[in-house]
Design a protein around this motif. Structure first.
Motif, PDB file in Angstrom:
ATOM      1  N   ASP A  57       0.805  -1.228   0.000  1.00 40.38           N
ATOM      2  CA  ASP A  57       0.000   0.000   0.000  1.00 40.38           C
ATOM      3  C   ASP A  57       0.833   1.272   0.000  1.00 40.38           C
ATOM      4  OD1 ASP A  57       0.931   0.011   2.598  1.00 40.38           O
ATOM      5  OD2 ASP A  57      -1.034   0.171   3.527  1.00 40.38           O
ATOM      6  N   GLY A  58       2.174   1.151   0.083  1.00 43.33           N
ATOM      7  CA  GLY A  58       3.029   2.325   0.100  1.00 43.33           C
ATOM      8  C   GLY A  58       3.491   2.776  -1.275  1.00 43.33           C
ATOM      9  N   ILE A  59       3.104   2.060  -2.335  1.00 47.33           N
ATOM     10  CA  ILE A  59       3.539   2.425  -3.682  1.00 47.33           C
ATOM     11  C   ILE A  59       2.496   3.345  -4.306  1.00 47.33           C
ATOM     12  CG2 ILE A  59       4.119   1.590  -5.982  1.00 47.33           C
ATOM     13  CD1 ILE A  59       4.958  -1.044  -4.657  1.00 47.33           C
ATOM     14  N   THR A  60       2.963   4.513  -4.771  1.00 47.31           N
ATOM     15  CA  THR A  60       2.098   5.472  -5.449  1.00 47.31           C
ATOM     16  C   THR A  60       2.812   5.963  -6.707  1.00 47.31           C
ATOM     17  OG1 THR A  60       2.979   7.492  -4.430  1.00 47.31           O
ATOM     18  CG2 THR A  60       1.274   6.292  -3.178  1.00 47.31           C
ATOM     19  N   THR A  61       2.160   6.832  -7.457  1.00 43.68           N
ATOM     20  CA  THR A  61       2.795   7.391  -8.649  1.00 43.68           C
ATOM     21  C   THR A  61       3.888   8.400  -8.295  1.00 43.68           C
ATOM     22  OG1 THR A  61       1.006   9.006  -8.827  1.00 43.68           O
ATOM     23  CG2 THR A  61       0.819   7.002 -10.153  1.00 43.68           C
ATOM     24  N   ARG A  62       4.111   8.655  -7.039  1.00 47.68           N
ATOM     25  CA  ARG A  62       5.229   9.505  -6.597  1.00 47.68           C
ATOM     26  C   ARG A  62       6.412   8.684  -6.119  1.00 47.68           C
ATOM     27  NH1 ARG A  62       2.372  14.411  -3.217  1.00 47.68           N
ATOM     28  NH2 ARG A  62       1.293  15.310  -4.998  1.00 47.68           N
ATOM     29  N   THR A  63       6.278   7.366  -6.145  1.00 50.15           N
ATOM     30  CA  THR A  63       7.312   6.477  -5.636  1.00 50.15           C
ATOM     31  C   THR A  63       8.417   6.276  -6.667  1.00 50.15           C
ATOM     32  OG1 THR A  63       5.645   5.298  -4.322  1.00 50.15           O
ATOM     33  CG2 THR A  63       7.733   4.170  -4.677  1.00 50.15           C
ATOM     34  N   VAL A  64       9.649   6.241  -6.205  1.00 54.54           N
ATOM     35  CA  VAL A  64      10.811   5.902  -7.020  1.00 54.54           C
ATOM     36  C   VAL A  64      11.289   4.530  -6.557  1.00 54.54           C
ATOM     37  CG1 VAL A  64      13.178   6.526  -7.602  1.00 54.54           C
ATOM     38  CG2 VAL A  64      11.449   8.313  -7.345  1.00 54.54           C
ATOM     39  N   ILE A  65      11.482   3.616  -7.495  1.00 57.22           N
ATOM     40  CA  ILE A  65      11.876   2.243  -7.190  1.00 57.22           C
ATOM     41  C   ILE A  65      13.331   2.038  -7.612  1.00 57.22           C
ATOM     42  CG2 ILE A  65      11.439  -0.189  -7.743  1.00 57.22           C
ATOM     43  CD1 ILE A  65       9.095   0.877  -6.313  1.00 57.22           C
ATOM     44  N   GLY A  77      13.761   3.711 -11.247  1.00 65.46           N
ATOM     45  CA  GLY A  77      12.586   3.966 -12.066  1.00 65.46           C
ATOM     46  C   GLY A  77      11.499   4.689 -11.308  1.00 65.46           C
ATOM     47  N   ARG A  78      10.707   5.443 -12.044  1.00 67.46           N
ATOM     48  CA  ARG A  78       9.560   6.159 -11.478  1.00 67.46           C
ATOM     49  C   ARG A  78       8.293   5.366 -11.754  1.00 67.46           C
ATOM     50  NH1 ARG A  78      10.805  11.156  -9.781  1.00 67.46           N
ATOM     51  NH2 ARG A  78      12.735  12.040 -10.528  1.00 67.46           N
ATOM     52  N   VAL A  79       7.439   5.255 -10.752  1.00 61.42           N
ATOM     53  CA  VAL A  79       6.182   4.537 -10.905  1.00 61.42           C
ATOM     54  C   VAL A  79       5.223   5.397 -11.722  1.00 61.42           C
ATOM     55  CG1 VAL A  79       4.200   3.557  -9.681  1.00 61.42           C
ATOM     56  CG2 VAL A  79       6.509   3.264  -8.758  1.00 61.42           C
ATOM     57  N   LEU A  80       4.727   4.831 -12.821  1.00 66.78           N
ATOM     58  CA  LEU A  80       3.792   5.526 -13.698  1.00 66.78           C
ATOM     59  C   LEU A  80       2.340   5.219 -13.352  1.00 66.78           C
ATOM     60  CD1 LEU A  80       5.554   4.827 -17.102  1.00 66.78           C
ATOM     61  CD2 LEU A  80       5.707   6.897 -15.698  1.00 66.78           C
ATOM     62  N   ASP A  81       2.084   3.988 -12.909  1.00 62.28           N
ATOM     63  CA  ASP A  81       0.712   3.573 -12.596  1.00 62.28           C
ATOM     64  C   ASP A  81       0.768   2.426 -11.597  1.00 62.28           C
ATOM     65  OD1 ASP A  81      -2.040   3.538 -12.660  1.00 62.28           O
ATOM     66  OD2 ASP A  81      -2.202   3.021 -14.784  1.00 62.28           O
ATOM     67  N   VAL A  82      -0.290   2.285 -10.810  1.00 58.34           N
ATOM     68  CA  VAL A  82      -0.372   1.253  -9.778  1.00 58.34           C
ATOM     69  C   VAL A  82      -1.731   0.578  -9.886  1.00 58.34           C
ATOM     70  CG1 VAL A  82      -0.297   0.776  -7.289  1.00 58.34           C
ATOM     71  CG2 VAL A  82       1.027   2.679  -8.222  1.00 58.34           C
ATOM     72  N   ASP A  83      -1.744  -0.757  -9.758  1.00 59.30           N
ATOM     73  CA  ASP A  83      -2.992  -1.498  -9.793  1.00 59.30           C
ATOM     74  C   ASP A  83      -3.014  -2.499  -8.642  1.00 59.30           C
ATOM     75  OD1 ASP A  83      -5.475  -2.529 -10.731  1.00 59.30           O
ATOM     76  OD2 ASP A  83      -4.418  -4.153 -11.753  1.00 59.30           O
ATOM     77  N   TRP A  93       0.394  -4.550  -8.985  1.00 63.32           N
ATOM     78  CA  TRP A  93       1.078  -4.396 -10.270  1.00 63.32           C
ATOM     79  C   TRP A  93       1.472  -2.936 -10.393  1.00 63.32           C
ATOM     80  CZ3 TRP A  93       2.166  -7.615 -14.429  1.00 63.32           C
ATOM     81  CH2 TRP A  93       1.720  -8.933 -14.323  1.00 63.32           C
ATOM     82  N   ILE A  94       2.698  -2.681 -10.861  1.00 62.05           N
ATOM     83  CA  ILE A  94       3.109  -1.306 -11.123  1.00 62.05           C
ATOM     84  C   ILE A  94       3.738  -1.211 -12.502  1.00 62.05           C
ATOM     85  CG2 ILE A  94       3.404  -0.683  -8.687  1.00 62.05           C
ATOM     86  CD1 ILE A  94       6.406  -0.970  -9.035  1.00 62.05           C
ATOM     87  N   LEU A  95       3.580  -0.066 -13.123  1.00 64.28           N
ATOM     88  CA  LEU A  95       4.213   0.250 -14.391  1.00 64.28           C
ATOM     89  C   LEU A  95       5.317   1.235 -14.060  1.00 64.28           C
ATOM     90  CD1 LEU A  95       3.832  -0.396 -17.392  1.00 64.28           C
ATOM     91  CD2 LEU A  95       2.438   1.668 -17.560  1.00 64.28           C
ATOM     92  N   VAL A  96       6.572   0.912 -14.437  1.00 66.26           N
ATOM     93  CA  VAL A  96       7.731   1.708 -14.042  1.00 66.26           C
ATOM     94  C   VAL A  96       8.514   2.144 -15.275  1.00 66.26           C
ATOM     95  CG1 VAL A  96       9.925   1.640 -12.779  1.00 66.26           C
ATOM     96  CG2 VAL A  96       7.928   0.483 -11.850  1.00 66.26           C
ATOM     97  N   SER A  97       8.874   3.419 -15.320  1.00 63.19           N
ATOM     98  CA  SER A  97       9.731   3.950 -16.366  1.00 63.19           C
ATOM     99  C   SER A  97      11.121   4.123 -15.781  1.00 63.19           C
ATOM    100  CB  SER A  97       9.200   5.293 -16.864  1.00 63.19           C
ATOM    101  OG  SER A  97      10.063   5.833 -17.832  1.00 63.19           O
ATOM    102  N   GLU A  98      12.098   3.450 -16.372  1.00 68.93           N
ATOM    103  CA  GLU A  98      13.456   3.529 -15.843  1.00 68.93           C
ATOM    104  C   GLU A  98      14.056   4.891 -16.107  1.00 68.93           C
ATOM    105  OE1 GLU A  98      17.714   1.165 -15.919  1.00 68.93           O
ATOM    106  OE2 GLU A  98      16.109   0.479 -17.214  1.00 68.93           O
ATOM    107  N   VAL A  99      14.715   5.428 -15.110  1.00 61.97           N
ATOM    108  CA  VAL A  99      15.402   6.711 -15.202  1.00 61.97           C
ATOM    109  C   VAL A  99      16.864   6.417 -15.512  1.00 61.97           C
ATOM    110  CG1 VAL A  99      16.040   8.793 -13.953  1.00 61.97           C
ATOM    111  CG2 VAL A  99      13.816   7.725 -13.541  1.00 61.97           C
ATOM    112  N   VAL A 100      17.336   6.885 -16.659  1.00 65.67           N
ATOM    113  CA  VAL A 100      18.725   6.645 -17.057  1.00 65.67           C
ATOM    114  C   VAL A 100      19.575   7.793 -16.549  1.00 65.67           C
ATOM    115  CG1 VAL A 100      20.275   6.293 -18.988  1.00 65.67           C
ATOM    116  CG2 VAL A 100      17.943   5.407 -19.096  1.00 65.67           C
ATOM    117  N   GLN A 101      20.606   7.494 -15.802  1.00 66.81           N
ATOM    118  CA  GLN A 101      21.462   8.534 -15.226  1.00 66.81           C
ATOM    119  C   GLN A 101      22.829   8.517 -15.825  1.00 66.81           C
ATOM    120  OE1 GLN A 101      21.458   8.099 -10.991  1.00 66.81           O
ATOM    121  NE2 GLN A 101      19.361   8.742 -10.812  1.00 66.81           N
TER     122      GLN A 101
END
Length: 101
Positions: A57-65, A77-83, A93-101
């Motif tokens: 329950d702690g994962i939101t669209t503001r969460t960084v994984i 990665g940044r969470v784009l969506d949560v189900d 289920w989460i959809l994550v976009s990887e952040v390339v550094q």
């Protein structure tokens, strides 16, 4: 949390750390076909992943994984969506976009 100045005249959304900080999950490259059951259909880039695991329950669209792959590479990665599957509080289920550094 309100947006904060990025120091360059713009604003950014503050990151929210995952709490509790650990989550066991499965990971797969996201695809329109595979994500259709959990997320709205959309074009998905190569650096987007679908992850699923026990309900968290702690994962939101503001969460960084942050995760480490089997080769030892650390990803961010940044969470784009949560189900929450069927709203049952059993699987997330989460959809994550990887952040390339």
């Amino acid at each position: 949390m309100p947006p904060v100045s990025n120091g360059r005249g713009g604003f950014t959304q503050p990151e929210t750390p995952l709490s509790p900080a650990t989550w066991r999950f499965a990971i797969d490259r996201a695809s329109a076909k595979g994500g259709a059951a959990h997320f709205a259909p959309e074009t998905i880039s190569k650096a987007t992943y679908a992850m699923n695991g026990r309900y968290h329950d702690g994962i939101t669209t503001r969460t960084v994984i942050r995760w480490t792959d089997r080769g030892g590479t650390v990803h961010l990665g940044r969470v784009l969506d949560v189900d929450d599957t069927e709203g049952a509080g059993v699987e997330t289920w989460i959809l994550v976009s990887e952040v390339v550094q």
